[in-house]
Design a protein around this motif. Structure first.
Motif, PDB file in Angstrom:
ATOM      1  N   SER A  12      -9.926 -62.414-108.922  1.00 38.26           N
ATOM      2  CA  SER A  12     -11.339 -62.686-109.362  1.00 38.26           C
ATOM      3  C   SER A  12     -12.588 -62.013-108.646  1.00 38.26           C
ATOM      4  O   SER A  12     -13.553 -61.628-109.125  1.00 38.26           O
TER       5      SER A  12
ATOM      6  N   TYR B  34     -13.536 -71.334-109.454  1.00 38.22           N
ATOM      7  CA  TYR B  34     -12.247 -72.017-109.963  1.00 38.22           C
ATOM      8  C   TYR B  34     -11.043 -72.074-108.968  1.00 38.22           C
ATOM      9  O   TYR B  34     -10.681 -73.144-108.354  1.00 38.22           O
ATOM     10  N   HIS B  35     -11.023 -70.863-108.374  1.00 40.24           N
ATOM     11  CA  HIS B  35      -9.669 -70.305-107.455  1.00 40.24           C
ATOM     12  C   HIS B  35     -10.362 -71.013-106.004  1.00 40.24           C
ATOM     13  O   HIS B  35      -9.325 -71.338-105.137  1.00 40.24           O
TER      14      HIS B  35
ATOM     15  N   CYS C   5     -15.956 -61.846-110.911  1.00 43.61           N
ATOM     16  CA  CYS C   5     -15.861 -62.802-111.699  1.00 43.61           C
ATOM     17  C   CYS C   5     -16.468 -64.370-111.176  1.00 43.61           C
ATOM     18  O   CYS C   5     -15.485 -64.743-110.504  1.00 43.61           O
TER      19      CYS C   5
ATOM     20  N   VAL D  77      -4.907 -62.254-115.121  1.00 43.48           N
ATOM     21  CA  VAL D  77      -6.005 -62.187-114.884  1.00 43.48           C
ATOM     22  C   VAL D  77      -6.795 -60.841-115.369  1.00 43.48           C
ATOM     23  O   VAL D  77      -7.846 -60.886-115.804  1.00 43.48           O
TER      24      VAL D  77
ATOM     25  N   ASP E 266      -2.322 -69.682-118.323  1.00 42.94           N
ATOM     26  CA  ASP E 266      -3.226 -69.681-116.927  1.00 42.94           C
ATOM     27  C   ASP E 266      -2.668 -70.918-116.146  1.00 42.94           C
ATOM     28  O   ASP E 266      -2.521 -70.756-115.043  1.00 42.94           O
TER      29      ASP E 266
ATOM     30  N   THR F  70      -7.919 -63.024-118.216  1.00 41.55           N
ATOM     31  CA  THR F  70      -8.573 -64.363-118.425  1.00 41.55           C
ATOM     32  C   THR F  70      -9.819 -64.193-117.670  1.00 41.55           C
ATOM     33  O   THR F  70     -10.683 -65.123-117.827  1.00 41.55           O
ATOM     34  N   ILE F  71     -10.329 -63.312-117.004  1.00 43.00           N
ATOM     35  CA  ILE F  71     -11.615 -63.000-116.534  1.00 43.00           C
ATOM     36  C   ILE F  71     -12.797 -62.899-117.611  1.00 43.00           C
ATOM     37  O   ILE F  71     -13.993 -62.974-117.411  1.00 43.00           O
TER      38      ILE F  71
ATOM     39  N   ARG G 128     -17.826 -76.155-117.562  1.00 45.16           N
ATOM     40  CA  ARG G 128     -16.444 -75.586-117.832  1.00 45.16           C
ATOM     41  C   ARG G 128     -15.525 -76.593-118.773  1.00 45.16           C
ATOM     42  O   ARG G 128     -15.092 -76.039-119.733  1.00 45.16           O
TER      43      ARG G 128
ATOM     44  N   CYS H 111     -14.669 -67.397-112.072  1.00 42.87           N
ATOM     45  CA  CYS H 111     -13.088 -67.313-111.530  1.00 42.87           C
ATOM     46  C   CYS H 111     -13.195 -67.542-110.105  1.00 42.87           C
ATOM     47  O   CYS H 111     -11.995 -68.187-109.676  1.00 42.87           O
TER      48      CYS H 111
END
Lengths: 118, 118, 118, 118, 118, 118
Positions: E56, E67-68, E61, F92, E34, B95-96, E12, E64
């Motif tokens: 991530s 997002y986290h 990334c 991921v 995901d 997903t990266i 996004r 990513c």
């Protein structure tokens, strides 16, 4: 006109200050270690900066490349030596390194302009 | 309105010219090899462009993705084929890859608009 | 004499069975998705296997390379096409791909021997 | 007792011969370029070998590390210089480099033993 | 003044909508997976978000990471816990993670400001 | 019958001793930092071990995975929690993580057998 060198250094310094203010011991030690690693040792500083540059280039880290380009120039690395280092990175790391080579050449030019203006 | 396709190509050309002017033989040969590798061989050009695209995508090199998207479109790759290629990249690379998929879809759209205006 | 192809497939199957027995839904779905992704779509299976091969090669995953080499041979990929795919991987991913190219050529040879003995 | 250095070199040579026999022009040129890149230039061979070593180490390619360790020793790199190069790799590339550092130290020892026996 | 959090989320969302509209089943399933992967399971959501963050970060990334970070804050992760997670990423992944740490700290600050304004 | 757990630990210990005997300060400090980073902090040891595991898995470092699996088991991580952590890594980091998942499940089994025999 925006100055790529100053912009880079100011953002870097501002964020480093915030990170170090957070008092995370592991991160502080890594920052400290980073400074020590590139000091004169069995290998001269100039060689170490080229080692840092090629490692940054194959790992495709633009900010790390910029940082080592600046230190390399301060340590009398010539453009030919820089390009030879980047050519090793491009061979070993592949053509995906080329976009980073473009930015490296652009930043080196900015560093040269900066040096003329001092 | 800035044109993403032209901007990308102009910067790429300008920096490539500077790099090649530096006369580093290794880099020159890698650039030359890059052109030859994607020519018709046992595999057709179209397949090779998709191979270049998926390699660029899993290695997460936005500029390389853009370059191969442009060549892919010129070689009659459809959007469905491009998306199928990117789906393999996202599965294999994880997903990266998704942030690069977003930019790829955006650039493909810019290429489609560019094609309409010609 | 140990048979590289059988050894690889047996270990792979044994461990996949153990992994799937664990009943982790995310992992199960990823395994399932992996099978579906490489089925005939807008692109033929053969092209998809080459895409899987080049992605595995630039990410330097020997087991993934072996898996796709085996599927590629089953889908009538010739040695020349395989080598052309690996040459793109070596150019894009750099000379660090070469050790994986050596193993790929060795495994392809084992697959050819296996095919003769059937 | 198996000789790690000979084993490595024999397998490497055997597979390189097979690869080059396949007559893929792109791969042949990359192999050729690899030899030329590490020749004396603006930078001395010794520095280039250290650049190749650190690039191989951060990209975590054991076979590439072995290859550059052998060339480094031939070019009078000392153990201290090798370890300093690997320390830069471990700092820049992180603790995931440590397993490769272990193998590098083991191979360097094998190279030293080889040198004594000549 | 541009709002980094809103900008990130809007781009996004816009691109995700376009990607999903394309009806590529593999990509749709990966997007769906995901969402499911980070739901409460044997591990609590908070731990899973930290796992997503560190993965991530070492894979470097930025999108990513953002997002986290956003999900982590929603799940009551403190700044100290976030920094401890990023310190593991910097140790394991090396100093090339530092530029991403800078952006992470900057985005966390933007998220804190966003939270105050709600 | 070879014991995978003992073999791994013995080789690791033997080479670490040699590396530390070399008296390279940077490497010594990184080894020392590695121990400190995974100690109880704002996050519990168990969570930190899972963070170390997922980072090692997406970076595809088998030895690092083994090390964190062993520490995880000592800190009462269950197989379900380990598999959930690995499922995040596989999503991921992509299907290239699967070969490392196979080895992780194999090593976990060896650790379970080791625990029964104590």
């Amino acid at each position: 006109m925006p100055n790529k060198v100053q912009e880079f250094n100011e953002y870097r310094q501002k964020m480093n200050d915030k990170i170090l203010a957070d008092d995370n011991k592991v991160i502080k030690r890594i920052f400290n270690l980073d400074t020590n690693t590139f000091k004169e040792g069995h290998l001269p500083v100039k060689t170490k900066e080229l080692l840092g540059l090629v490692a940054s280039a194959v790992l495709r880290c633009d900010d790390c490349i910029k940082y080592h380009l600046e230190s390399a120039m301060k340590n009398n690395v010539t453009k030919e030596e820089m390009m030879e280092t980047m050519s090793i990175a491009t061979l070993v790391g592949g053509t995906i390194v080329i976009p980073h080579l473009r930015k490296a050449v652009e930043f080196w030019e900015a560093l040269e302009n900066e040096a003329k203006n001092v």
